[in-house]
Design a protein around this motif. Structure first.
Motif, PDB file in Angstrom:
ATOM      1  N   THR A  15       0.882  -1.185   0.000  1.00 34.60           N
ATOM      2  CA  THR A  15       0.000   0.000   0.000  1.00 34.60           C
ATOM      3  C   THR A  15       0.913   1.228   0.000  1.00 34.60           C
ATOM      4  O   THR A  15       2.127   1.094   0.035  1.00 34.60           O
ATOM      5  CB  THR A  15      -0.866   0.091   1.280  1.00 34.60           C
ATOM      6  OG1 THR A  15       0.018   0.235   2.408  1.00 34.60           O
ATOM      7  CG2 THR A  15      -1.761  -1.115   1.474  1.00 34.60           C
ATOM      8  N   SER A  16       0.303   2.416   0.005  1.00 32.08           N
ATOM      9  CA  SER A  16       1.111   3.619   0.229  1.00 32.08           C
ATOM     10  C   SER A  16       0.327   4.608   1.075  1.00 32.08           C
ATOM     11  O   SER A  16      -0.907   4.574   1.113  1.00 32.08           O
ATOM     12  CB  SER A  16       1.510   4.263  -1.099  1.00 32.08           C
ATOM     13  OG  SER A  16       0.525   5.182  -1.515  1.00 32.08           O
ATOM     14  N   SER A  17       1.070   5.482   1.742  1.00 31.12           N
ATOM     15  CA  SER A  17       0.474   6.357   2.750  1.00 31.12           C
ATOM     16  C   SER A  17      -0.707   7.187   2.230  1.00 31.12           C
ATOM     17  O   SER A  17      -1.821   7.074   2.740  1.00 31.12           O
ATOM     18  CB  SER A  17       1.542   7.275   3.352  1.00 31.12           C
ATOM     19  OG  SER A  17       2.354   7.835   2.342  1.00 31.12           O
ATOM     20  N   TYR A  18      -0.477   7.985   1.191  1.00 35.03           N
ATOM     21  CA  TYR A  18      -1.558   8.888   0.773  1.00 35.03           C
ATOM     22  C   TYR A  18      -2.765   8.105   0.262  1.00 35.03           C
ATOM     23  O   TYR A  18      -3.900   8.549   0.386  1.00 35.03           O
ATOM     24  CB  TYR A  18      -1.085   9.885  -0.299  1.00 35.03           C
ATOM     25  CG  TYR A  18      -2.141  10.946  -0.551  1.00 35.03           C
ATOM     26  CD1 TYR A  18      -2.391  11.929   0.414  1.00 35.03           C
ATOM     27  CD2 TYR A  18      -2.933  10.933  -1.691  1.00 35.03           C
ATOM     28  CE1 TYR A  18      -3.395  12.872   0.229  1.00 35.03           C
ATOM     29  CE2 TYR A  18      -3.928  11.877  -1.889  1.00 35.03           C
ATOM     30  CZ  TYR A  18      -4.157  12.850  -0.921  1.00 35.03           C
ATOM     31  OH  TYR A  18      -5.153  13.786  -1.087  1.00 35.03           O
ATOM     32  N   GLN A  19      -2.526   6.932  -0.286  1.00 39.92           N
ATOM     33  CA  GLN A  19      -3.626   6.172  -0.877  1.00 39.92           C
ATOM     34  C   GLN A  19      -4.537   5.513   0.161  1.00 39.92           C
ATOM     35  O   GLN A  19      -5.675   5.177  -0.161  1.00 39.92           O
ATOM     36  CB  GLN A  19      -3.065   5.114  -1.832  1.00 39.92           C
ATOM     37  CG  GLN A  19      -2.404   5.741  -3.055  1.00 39.92           C
ATOM     38  CD  GLN A  19      -1.835   4.712  -4.009  1.00 39.92           C
ATOM     39  OE1 GLN A  19      -0.739   4.219  -3.808  1.00 39.92           O
ATOM     40  NE2 GLN A  19      -2.567   4.371  -5.047  1.00 39.92           N
ATOM     41  N   ILE A  20      -4.035   5.320   1.381  1.00 38.83           N
ATOM     42  CA  ILE A  20      -4.890   4.627   2.363  1.00 38.83           C
ATOM     43  C   ILE A  20      -5.088   5.330   3.700  1.00 38.83           C
ATOM     44  O   ILE A  20      -6.108   5.141   4.355  1.00 38.83           O
ATOM     45  CB  ILE A  20      -4.385   3.196   2.671  1.00 38.83           C
ATOM     46  CG1 ILE A  20      -2.993   3.213   3.324  1.00 38.83           C
ATOM     47  CG2 ILE A  20      -4.392   2.327   1.424  1.00 38.83           C
ATOM     48  CD1 ILE A  20      -2.634   1.889   3.996  1.00 38.83           C
ATOM     49  N   GLU A  21      -4.127   6.143   4.120  1.00 37.43           N
ATOM     50  CA  GLU A  21      -4.170   6.593   5.517  1.00 37.43           C
ATOM     51  C   GLU A  21      -5.326   7.523   5.859  1.00 37.43           C
ATOM     52  O   GLU A  21      -5.945   7.402   6.905  1.00 37.43           O
ATOM     53  CB  GLU A  21      -2.854   7.311   5.873  1.00 37.43           C
ATOM     54  CG  GLU A  21      -1.698   6.373   6.078  1.00 37.43           C
ATOM     55  CD  GLU A  21      -0.399   7.128   6.379  1.00 37.43           C
ATOM     56  OE1 GLU A  21      -0.405   8.387   6.460  1.00 37.43           O
ATOM     57  OE2 GLU A  21       0.628   6.458   6.509  1.00 37.43           O
ATOM     58  N   GLY A  22      -5.618   8.504   5.004  1.00 35.29           N
ATOM     59  CA  GLY A  22      -6.544   9.559   5.415  1.00 35.29           C
ATOM     60  C   GLY A  22      -5.862  10.397   6.484  1.00 35.29           C
ATOM     61  O   GLY A  22      -4.626  10.494   6.501  1.00 35.29           O
ATOM     62  N   ALA A  23      -6.644  10.993   7.410  1.00 35.61           N
ATOM     63  CA  ALA A  23      -6.055  11.769   8.519  1.00 35.61           C
ATOM     64  C   ALA A  23      -4.981  12.725   8.009  1.00 35.61           C
ATOM     65  O   ALA A  23      -3.883  12.802   8.558  1.00 35.61           O
ATOM     66  CB  ALA A  23      -5.463  10.814   9.562  1.00 35.61           C
ATOM     67  N   THR A  24      -5.295  13.428   6.949  1.00 35.32           N
ATOM     68  CA  THR A  24      -4.275  14.246   6.293  1.00 35.32           C
ATOM     69  C   THR A  24      -3.972  15.537   7.056  1.00 35.32           C
ATOM     70  O   THR A  24      -2.983  16.192   6.773  1.00 35.32           O
ATOM     71  CB  THR A  24      -4.714  14.626   4.866  1.00 35.32           C
ATOM     72  OG1 THR A  24      -6.037  15.155   4.939  1.00 35.32           O
ATOM     73  CG2 THR A  24      -4.694  13.424   3.947  1.00 35.32           C
ATOM     74  N   ASN A  25      -4.883  15.877   7.964  1.00 38.18           N
ATOM     75  CA  ASN A  25      -4.754  17.197   8.557  1.00 38.18           C
ATOM     76  C   ASN A  25      -4.814  17.166  10.082  1.00 38.18           C
ATOM     77  O   ASN A  25      -5.290  18.115  10.696  1.00 38.18           O
ATOM     78  CB  ASN A  25      -5.896  18.065   7.993  1.00 38.18           C
ATOM     79  CG  ASN A  25      -5.608  19.525   8.150  1.00 38.18           C
ATOM     80  OD1 ASN A  25      -4.459  19.899   8.400  1.00 38.18           O
ATOM     81  ND2 ASN A  25      -6.636  20.355   8.049  1.00 38.18           N
ATOM     82  N   ILE A  26      -4.377  16.059  10.678  1.00 36.44           N
ATOM     83  CA  ILE A  26      -4.419  16.016  12.143  1.00 36.44           C
ATOM     84  C   ILE A  26      -3.085  15.547  12.721  1.00 36.44           C
ATOM     85  O   ILE A  26      -2.199  15.130  11.983  1.00 36.44           O
ATOM     86  CB  ILE A  26      -5.551  15.105  12.676  1.00 36.44           C
ATOM     87  CG1 ILE A  26      -5.311  13.658  12.242  1.00 36.44           C
ATOM     88  CG2 ILE A  26      -6.932  15.558  12.238  1.00 36.44           C
ATOM     89  CD1 ILE A  26      -6.102  12.685  13.091  1.00 36.44           C
ATOM     90  N   ASP A  27      -2.999  15.628  14.030  1.00 35.02           N
ATOM     91  CA  ASP A  27      -1.810  15.164  14.758  1.00 35.02           C
ATOM     92  C   ASP A  27      -0.516  15.750  14.199  1.00 35.02           C
ATOM     93  O   ASP A  27       0.519  15.074  14.127  1.00 35.02           O
ATOM     94  CB  ASP A  27      -1.726  13.620  14.748  1.00 35.02           C
ATOM     95  CG  ASP A  27      -2.807  12.990  15.623  1.00 35.02           C
ATOM     96  OD1 ASP A  27      -3.436  13.729  16.404  1.00 35.02           O
ATOM     97  OD2 ASP A  27      -3.024  11.764  15.506  1.00 35.02           O
ATOM     98  N   GLY A  28      -0.600  16.976  13.751  1.00 34.39           N
ATOM     99  CA  GLY A  28       0.619  17.697  13.375  1.00 34.39           C
ATOM    100  C   GLY A  28       1.149  17.419  11.985  1.00 34.39           C
ATOM    101  O   GLY A  28       2.230  17.879  11.623  1.00 34.39           O
ATOM    102  N   LYS A  29       0.395  16.660  11.185  1.00 36.42           N
ATOM    103  CA  LYS A  29       0.902  16.356   9.840  1.00 36.42           C
ATOM    104  C   LYS A  29       0.959  17.621   8.980  1.00 36.42           C
ATOM    105  O   LYS A  29       0.057  18.445   9.004  1.00 36.42           O
ATOM    106  CB  LYS A  29       0.000  15.310   9.156  1.00 36.42           C
ATOM    107  CG  LYS A  29       0.468  14.961   7.753  1.00 36.42           C
ATOM    108  CD  LYS A  29      -0.515  14.035   7.036  1.00 36.42           C
ATOM    109  CE  LYS A  29      -0.255  14.017   5.555  1.00 36.42           C
ATOM    110  NZ  LYS A  29      -0.537  15.295   4.878  1.00 36.42           N
ATOM    111  N   GLY A  30       2.016  17.759   8.206  1.00 41.91           N
ATOM    112  CA  GLY A  30       2.115  18.874   7.260  1.00 41.91           C
ATOM    113  C   GLY A  30       1.414  18.520   5.957  1.00 41.91           C
ATOM    114  O   GLY A  30       1.049  17.368   5.706  1.00 41.91           O
ATOM    115  N   LYS A  31       1.276  19.533   5.118  1.00 36.86           N
ATOM    116  CA  LYS A  31       0.591  19.338   3.842  1.00 36.86           C
ATOM    117  C   LYS A  31       1.537  18.681   2.837  1.00 36.86           C
ATOM    118  O   LYS A  31       2.727  18.983   2.810  1.00 36.86           O
ATOM    119  CB  LYS A  31       0.217  20.725   3.328  1.00 36.86           C
ATOM    120  CG  LYS A  31      -0.953  20.756   2.404  1.00 36.86           C
ATOM    121  CD  LYS A  31      -1.275  22.203   2.101  1.00 36.86           C
ATOM    122  CE  LYS A  31      -2.556  22.276   1.308  1.00 36.86           C
ATOM    123  NZ  LYS A  31      -2.933  23.619   0.987  1.00 36.86           N
TER     124      LYS A  31
END
Ligand code: FCB
Length: 449
Positions: A15-31
């Motif tokens: 798998t890959s991160s952007y394709q499955i994780e979601g949670a793109t804007n929480i817990d301090g993640k950058g854009k």
């Protein structure tokens, strides 16, 4: 030829991160560049994005349980660079590290070998703002990020893939523009080639400085090229495309040289020692492969050559030989590509880091997904793998793409590659028939009849 695979052959899923994780804007993640690109109108089918994706960030335990139920031996996933370093460099984000640390612990608890990919396309937007892969500074940032990951996780993960498919993210991101960051700029594309190669070399050194026991390699998307017709302009286009697609990264990284056609164009970027840095003693080569590539001459394209569009496929191709990506089912191309790696790159250790297919995979009235076409695809491609093993290729693993249906980049959620179905409204997971096929394959270590 028997269908039995070597003892200890590693059966995995990717798998890959952007394709499955979601949670793109929480817990301090950058854009990331994909956050920006997918939120730009018209860039992704139906204007979809990875904001939620499969919500793996919150459901990883359940997903790992599904892996464990079929005794998956390895899981290849990528780390989101901006989740760890919101600005791409500088201060790290503890919550981001915590997520992957928990993920790794859970995998190890279930006896599943982790294969980390450091970069599967979700570049921190902050780094793109200063040129991304076209600015040589990125090689330092990537090296520092690789060092950090090896330092934090090197005790838990013994296999690290630096980059996923340089040819795809450079060509489609910097030249053709239909993937993030969406540029059409030949100069930037050419400098991205050299910076990507250098970044790999520096990352290799960083990781090995933490532990020589961590195995390091790069994953390349490679495929035999065919000209759409035998006219001299198409034949010539094929040579150009083949060189840029298949050899721009593999030759420098694994042989220490650029193909002449490329070297001529980037000579001014190559500094003393660069080739030495790029050409490390890689432990393996990762191969992602789906189909062969038909190439057409196109003077409007910045290279003068490109792979054909779906509607340009030769008329005589039987629709049954296409997946829902309109990709052709050609297991012989897989065999030929593996043998090309064996012969050209001194019989390296090979990890087959991605292979699979997309079909609509609708649920039937009973809620089941009977994806017989995927099973048939997998059988054919696995036979090609078996044949390459018989002929001496040193293949150690096969990772099916993908564990879960997911966000297929510019094509959004319509293209389903998973052996596990995801209902994108409820996020419910339903194993497809191919999941049970894969279970049997793992159990028997041979291709089921
Ligand atoms: C590969 C990508 C992967 C996925 C498959 C279908 O090129 O690495 O993320 O999109 O194609």
């Amino acid at each position: 030829m028997s269908n039995i695979f070597p003892k200890n052959f590693i059966w995995g899923a990717a798998t890959s991160s952007y394709q499955i994780e979601g949670a793109t804007n929480i817990d301090g993640k950058g854009k990331s560049i994909w956050d920006k690109f997918s939120h730009t109108k018209g860039k992704v089918a139906n204007n979809e994005n990875g904001d939620t994706a499969t919500d793996h960030y919150n459901r990883y335990k359940h997903d790992i349980a599904l892996m464990s139920d079929i005794r998956l031996r390895a899981y290849r996933f990528s780390i989101s660079w901006p989740r760890i370093l919101p600005n791409g460099k500088g201060k790290y984000n503890t919550k981001g590290l915590d997520f992957y640390s928990k993920l790794l612990d859970e995998l190890l608890k279930k006896n599943i070998k982790p294969f980390i990919t450091l970069y599967h396309w979700d570049l921190p937007q902050k780094i793109q703002d200063s040129g991304g892969w076209s600015n040589r500074d990125i090689t330092k940032y990537f090296s520092d990020y690789s060092y950090l990951i090896a330092k934090k996780f090197g005790d838990k993960c013994k296999n690290i893939i630096t980059l996923n498919e340089p040819a795809v993210f450079s060509t489609f991101g910097y030249l053709d523009g239909y993937m993030a960051p969406g540029l059409k700029n030949k100069k930037k594309y050419l400098s991205s080639i050299h910076n990507i190669n250098l970044a790999h070399g520096f990352a290799y050194k960083s990781i090995k400085s933490i532990s020589s026991k961590i195995k390091v390699g790069c994953t390349l998307n490679m495929a035999p090229c065919l000209a759409v017709s035998n006219s001299s302009k198409n034949e010539n286009a094929k040579i150009i495309y083949d060189t840029f697609w298949n050899r721009a990264y593999a030759d420098p990284m694994y042989l220490g040289i650029y193909p002449k056609i490329i070297e001529k164009k980037i000579q001014h970027l190559i500094k003393q020692n660069d080739m030495k840095i790029i050409n490390q003693k890689n432990d393996f080569i990762g191969l992602n492969h789906y189909q062969h590539i038909r190439v057409i001459c196109d003077r409007k394209n910045l290279l003068g050559a490109r792979s054909i569009n779906l509607n340009e496929l030769p008329k005589k191709i039987n629709k049954k030989k296409l997946t829902s990506m309109n990709w052709e089912i050609v297991p012989d191309a897989y065999y030929n590509q593996i043998m090309e790696l064996k012969n050209r790159y001194n019989n390296p250790i090979i990890h087959l880091t991605e292979n699979g297919c997309s079909y609509p995979d609708a649920q039937n009235k009973k809620g089941k997904i009977i994806d017989t076409k995927r099973i048939s695809f997998l059988k054919k491609y696995l036979k090609a793998v078996k044949k390459a093993l018989r002929d001496g290729a040193r293949i150690k693993s096969y990772f099916v793409w993908s564990l879960l249906d997911n966000f297929e980049w510019s094509l959004g959620y319509k293209k389903r590659f998973g052996i596990i179905h995801v209902n994108f409204k409820t996020l419910e997971r339903t194993p497809k028939k191919s999941y049970y096929f894969y279970a049997k394959l793992i159990k028997k270590n041979s291709i089921p009849k």
